[in-house]
Design a protein around this motif. Structure first.
Motif, short mmCIF file in Angstrom:
data_model
loop_
_atom_site.label_atom_id
_atom_site.label_comp_id
_atom_site.label_asym_id
_atom_site.label_seq_id
_atom_site.Cartn_x
_atom_site.Cartn_y
_atom_site.Cartn_z
N PHE A 227 0.96 -1.21 0.06
CA PHE A 227 -0.01 0.11 0.13
C PHE A 227 1.07 1.16 0.08
N ALA A 228 0.71 2.13 -1.07
CA ALA A 228 1.72 3.13 -1.04
C ALA A 228 1.28 4.45 -1.95
N HIS A 229 1.72 5.40 -1.66
CA HIS A 229 1.89 6.47 -2.68
C HIS A 229 3.31 6.76 -3.12
N LEU A 230 3.70 7.11 -4.24
CA LEU A 230 5.01 7.44 -4.70
C LEU A 230 5.36 8.95 -4.38
N GLU A 231 4.65 9.82 -4.64
CA GLU A 231 4.66 11.13 -4.53
C GLU A 231 3.53 11.95 -3.98
N GLY A 232 3.60 13.06 -3.39
CA GLY A 232 2.36 13.79 -3.25
C GLY A 232 2.63 15.22 -4.14
N ILE A 233 2.31 14.98 -5.40
CA ILE A 233 2.22 16.20 -6.12
C ILE A 233 0.73 16.89 -6.03
N CYS A 234 0.75 17.68 -5.07
CA CYS A 234 -0.80 18.20 -4.88
C CYS A 234 -1.13 19.60 -5.60
N HIS A 235 -2.10 19.91 -6.17
CA HIS A 235 -2.33 20.83 -7.01
C HIS A 235 -3.77 21.64 -6.40
N VAL A 236 -3.45 22.92 -6.32
CA VAL A 236 -4.65 23.82 -5.88
C VAL A 236 -5.10 24.73 -7.32
#
Length: 418
Positions: A227-236
């Motif tokens: 279970f994972a996420h590679l990156e948190g490239i979050c946009h607004v």
């Protein structure tokens, strides 16, 4: 005895002990688990001076290694953060026990009665970097969900994690549960990580919590499910129908509150219609907060954006920014550069918000709220073991409920199949 000969038997014993503990936890009472977690919370608070002293050793080690300010912030513990750990342990303790919950129930024309019931996964392996509070979060959530857990903290949080783990062990003892239900690997040796990734006989799922390097390594090399996420490239995305004050407050908080967490905003997209009305007010707000704004030229910035700035996880006081022509262009940009973690829209238009929500497939989508809320504790889960961006089993914040599987209970009355 060489390094591999030392690690291999140690990891085999830890895995075997975890499997034995998991069989006990699978039928442990909700009261026993709650008692263990509350006792652990008491121990953490009572031992806060010792935990902080251990953390100072880790902070010195991190400084010597040259960790970035964001990583040092992740590593640091003070009394407020220890209070947060205590609160998290108590919150998980207070939750309804997910094990044994009947999630579906139905009768068949053939006379069978069928229930689908939550059951523990078994043994969880958690590999994490820097943040020593993950020791408490992961231990608590795995215990609540009836799973044994093997924890492998980062080398930089070695002493802090040991001090916190000792408190979890105190809680287990007080409730008469096996101490091996929550185990912390007692070495910085990287060979232990390799052993965990290959431990298909002992570990049912691995949860990596850390940077791209760690998660990428786990996803590439694990033979155990992940279970994972590679990156948190979050946009607004700030829509033309956004409220100005809401937009300013959310974007500054989303970027600058804590830059080193996976829910920190990394890209600002501004609708041309908003920019036509308000100009560079959002850039000005970010710059005033000390953020480096890397703009493609369509917005005011402190530095020109490079092509790879979009799709970059900065984990720092840096944000990429550009103007887009409406929500569809914003959606297209996020699909191209995002990581399916968390993306937010600022708008007063229900129709535009619904389009954003329905057209994107990120694990978490938000409206008029900071991406910094991408956290299991803020979702009411007490804590989280991580954020999952895959589409199988668990998605979004992984709390106690997400750490369960299910089984079917089928009852008949001498029923036979013709």
């Amino acid at each position: 005895m060489n390094e591999q000969n030392t690690i291999a038997p140690m990891m085999a014993q830890i895995g075997s002990d975890a499997r034995d503990a998991a069989s006990v936890l699978a039928t442990a009472s909700a009261d026993a688990k709650t008692q263990a977690l509350n006792a652990a919370a008491n121990a953490v608070w009572n031992q806060r001076a010792a935990i902080i002293a251990s953390n100072k050793q880790d902070m010195a080690y991190g400084a010597e290694k040259g960790l970035s300010p964001a990583m040092m912030d992740r590593l640091m513990l003070d009394e407020d953060r220890i209070q947060g750990m205590v609160d998290g342990l108590r919150a998980v303790a207070a939750q309804i026990d997910p094990v044994g919950e009947v999630t579906e129930e139905w009768a068949r024309p053939n006379g069978l009665h069928i229930q689908r019931v939550r059951t523990p996964i078994g043994v969880i392996g958690v590999i994490y970097e820097s943040r020593p509070n993950v020791t408490a979060d992961a231990g608590a959530l795995c215990l609540k969900s009836g799973n044994a857990v093997i924890l492998r903290g980062g080398s930089e949080s070695f002493h802090s994690s040991q001090a916190i783990h000792a408190c979890l062990t105190t809680g287990l003892k007080s409730a008469g549960l096996p101490e091996t239900a929550i185990q912390l690997i007692p070495t910085r040796d990287r060979a232990a990580v390799t052993a965990m990734l290959q431990a298909t006989d002992h570990i049912d799922v691995i949860v990596p919590r850390g940077g791209k390097g760690l998660v990428g390594l786990v996803q590439r090399e694990a033979r155990v499910p992940v279970f994972a996420h590679l990156e948190g490239i979050c946009h607004v995305y700030v829509d033309g129908d956004a409220d100005l004050e809401k937009a300013k407050a959310v974007i500054v908080n989303a970027k600058a509150r804590r830059t080193g967490i996976c829910g920190s905003a990394e890209t600002l997209l501004v609708d041309q219609a908003f920019h036509d009305k308000y100009g560079d007010v959002l850039s000005d707000a970010l710059i005033a907060a000390g953020v480096e704004v890397r703009s493609d030229g369509s917005l005011k910035g402190t530095k020109p954006a490079q092509p790879d700035d979009f799709g970059q996880e900065f984990l720092d006081m840096i944000i990429a920014a550009k103007v887009v022509n409406g929500v569809d262009e914003a959606i297209a940009h996020i699909r191209k550069y995002g990581s399916n973690h968390t993306d937010a829209i600022i708008t007063e238009s229900d129709a535009t918000a619904n389009r954003f929500f329905h057209q994107l497939d990120s694990a978490i989508l938000m409206r008029n709220a900071s991406t910094q809320f991408a956290d299991g504790g803020e979702f009411g889960m007490g804590a989280e073991i991580g954020i999952a961006t895959g589409k199988l089993h668990a998605r979004g914040p992984v709390g106690a409920t997400q750490l369960t599987s299910f089984k079917y209970l089928v009852t008949g009355d001498g029923t036979i199949r013709p």
